[in-house]
Design a protein around this motif. Structure first.
Motif, PDB file in Angstrom:
ATOM      1  N   ALA A  28      13.365  24.405  69.222  1.00 38.54           N
ATOM      2  CA  ALA A  28      14.052  23.927  70.860  1.00 38.54           C
ATOM      3  C   ALA A  28      15.266  24.263  71.073  1.00 38.54           C
ATOM      4  O   ALA A  28      15.776  23.236  69.646  1.00 38.54           O
ATOM      5  N   VAL A  29      16.279  24.556  71.908  1.00 41.12           N
ATOM      6  CA  VAL A  29      17.491  24.406  71.711  1.00 41.12           C
ATOM      7  C   VAL A  29      17.610  23.346  73.170  1.00 41.12           C
ATOM      8  O   VAL A  29      17.244  23.494  74.238  1.00 41.12           O
ATOM      9  N   MET A  30      18.532  22.090  73.458  1.00 44.52           N
ATOM     10  CA  MET A  30      18.672  21.279  74.307  1.00 44.52           C
ATOM     11  C   MET A  30      20.253  20.789  74.672  1.00 44.52           C
ATOM     12  O   MET A  30      20.783  20.562  73.686  1.00 44.52           O
ATOM     13  N   ASP A  31      20.109  20.158  75.597  1.00 45.76           N
ATOM     14  CA  ASP A  31      21.658  19.798  75.662  1.00 45.76           C
ATOM     15  C   ASP A  31      21.146  18.002  75.423  1.00 45.76           C
ATOM     16  O   ASP A  31      20.267  17.850  75.637  1.00 45.76           O
ATOM     17  N   ALA A  32      21.907  17.160  75.126  1.00 43.70           N
ATOM     18  CA  ALA A  32      22.017  15.708  74.806  1.00 43.70           C
ATOM     19  C   ALA A  32      22.144  15.141  75.707  1.00 43.70           C
ATOM     20  O   ALA A  32      22.110  13.282  76.094  1.00 43.70           O
ATOM     21  N   ASP A  33      22.975  15.061  77.289  1.00 43.93           N
ATOM     22  CA  ASP A  33      22.932  14.443  77.807  1.00 43.93           C
ATOM     23  C   ASP A  33      21.526  14.346  79.377  1.00 43.93           C
ATOM     24  O   ASP A  33      22.256  13.419  79.703  1.00 43.93           O
ATOM     25  N   LEU A  34      20.748  15.054  78.490  1.00 45.43           N
ATOM     26  CA  LEU A  34      19.399  14.190  79.299  1.00 45.43           C
ATOM     27  C   LEU A  34      19.246  15.112  79.972  1.00 45.43           C
ATOM     28  O   LEU A  34      18.083  14.829  81.053  1.00 45.43           O
ATOM     29  N   GLN A  35      19.930  15.796  80.711  1.00 45.13           N
ATOM     30  CA  GLN A  35      20.309  17.057  81.946  1.00 45.13           C
ATOM     31  C   GLN A  35      18.868  17.572  81.443  1.00 45.13           C
ATOM     32  O   GLN A  35      18.163  18.353  82.602  1.00 45.13           O
ATOM     33  N   ASP A  36      18.067  18.252  80.301  1.00 48.16           N
ATOM     34  CA  ASP A  36      17.131  18.910  79.639  1.00 48.16           C
ATOM     35  C   ASP A  36      16.382  17.543  79.300  1.00 48.16           C
ATOM     36  O   ASP A  36      15.970  16.885  78.327  1.00 48.16           O
ATOM     37  N   PRO A  37      15.161  17.503  80.228  1.00 51.65           N
ATOM     38  CA  PRO A  37      13.797  16.573  80.194  1.00 51.65           C
ATOM     39  C   PRO A  37      13.297  16.670  78.680  1.00 51.65           C
ATOM     40  O   PRO A  37      12.539  17.550  78.728  1.00 51.65           O
ATOM     41  N   PRO A  38      13.088  16.390  77.727  1.00 52.22           N
ATOM     42  CA  PRO A  38      12.558  16.797  76.194  1.00 52.22           C
ATOM     43  C   PRO A  38      10.577  16.333  77.193  1.00 52.22           C
ATOM     44  O   PRO A  38      10.315  16.525  76.175  1.00 52.22           O
ATOM     45  N   ALA A  39       9.798  15.669  78.217  1.00 55.00           N
ATOM     46  CA  ALA A  39       8.725  15.372  78.527  1.00 55.00           C
ATOM     47  C   ALA A  39       8.594  16.883  79.022  1.00 55.00           C
ATOM     48  O   ALA A  39       7.341  16.922  79.360  1.00 55.00           O
TER      49      ALA A  39
END
Length: 309
Positions: free
Chosen positions: A93-104
């Motif tokens: 998985a690739v995601m941003d650290a700023d929580l704009q990409d929700p882990p949910a």
């Protein structure tokens, strides 16, 4: 033994968000993704704050946390590549650290892969909280690149996605230095499902993406996945030539019938300046492509890691 998933998180001055994204991920894996064993890979992209210290603090208490400390800031694209090429897992998985990409969203992405998809991505359905001018140019970019490129990019698609190992192998085998990940994810193909979600504003800090930076990124994407700018300047050259040829015929006929009452030097200077401007514009576009070739032929590494742990 449970299957593993590597979470790649590029970080540039995200010290406040590092523990928050970790907590959100742990909550998701402990409640909704217990069948997967997570590896959290933070990629420190030349941060000047204490991002790395925050990651090391998490690693001291959780062996599932790993990090790649780049020797300087190579940019988000290189940081993503560093994580994908370094981590070893069943899923990525690739995601941003700023929580704009929700882990949910990860459980739904995983469910899509279990349905037979090779990749599940997040698609932002609105741009609430974003400047209207920025939203306008972003929408304009998607319309333009999808018109001129054979590689179609889903409007609103984020880099946030979950992929199988097969997809990641295809991505990392493309070792080009100028990387436009949204285009690369689409170019490799595979069966992909996009999950819609509403825009979420970042938790802490300021985005490192300025309007100028986004504009350069958009231009890079167009150049990387289309030769339309070259076709465009070629058409301008043809139109300019035909226009000049028609004007020359008109001037010759008018002079033959009515003589040449004026010297016409102001109009000639204007024409010269216009044609010179077109030529410089065309050379600038061609130069961008040649510059890309020049950078690729140097074969410099996409990233340099100071430490991997």
């Amino acid at each position: 033994m449970p299957q593993s998933v590597a979470i790649i998180i590029p970080c540039h001055n995200e010290s406040e968000n590092v523990p928050l994204i970790y907590q959100a991920l742990m909550k998701t894996f402990q409640t909704d993704l217990t069948q997967l064993q997570p590896q959290i890979w933070y990629v420190n992209d030349g941060s000047t704050d204490d991002t790395l210290a925050q990651v090391q603090h998490l690693q001291d208490s959780d062996a599932q946390v790993h990090y790649i400390d780049l020797s300087r800031s190579f940019g988000k694209e290189a940081a993503m590549y560093a994580g994908l090429v370094t981590a070893k897992a069943d899923y990525y998985a690739v995601m941003d650290a700023d929580l704009q990409d929700p882990p949910a969203m990860l459980p739904d992405m995983y469910a899509a892969l279990q349905e037979g998809y090779d990749m599940a991505g997040a698609q932002r359905t609105d741009r609430s909280g974003e400047a209207p001018v920025r939203s306008f140019f972003s929408n304009l970019f998607y319309k333009f690149i999808n018109r001129v490129s054979q590689t179609q990019i889903v409007p609103g698609a984020r880099d946030f996605r979950l992929m199988t190992r097969q997809v990641v192998d295809a991505i990392v085998h493309m070792t080009e230095r100028n990387r436009f990940s949204k285009g690369l994810f689409s170019w490799v193909g595979f069966k992909t499902k996009y999950l819609p979600y509403q825009n979420i504003e970042r938790q802490h800090g300021e985005t490192s993406w300025s309007f100028t930076g986004l504009l350069r990124y958009a231009i890079d994407g167009i150049i990387d996945f289309s030769d339309a700018p070259l076709t465009f300047v070629s058409m301008i050259g043809i139109i300019s030539f035909l226009g000049a040829f028609a004007a020359l015929i008109f001037i010759v006929i008018r002079a033959a019938l009515y003589g040449d009452p004026t010297a016409g030097w102001p109009s000639m200077v204007s024409i010269f300046l216009m044609i010179g401007g077109i030529q410089l514009f065309a050379l600038g576009i061609v130069g961008r492509y040649i510059g890309r070739i020049y950078i690729e032929t140097k074969q410099r590494p996409i990233f340099i890691a100071r430490k991997i742990k």
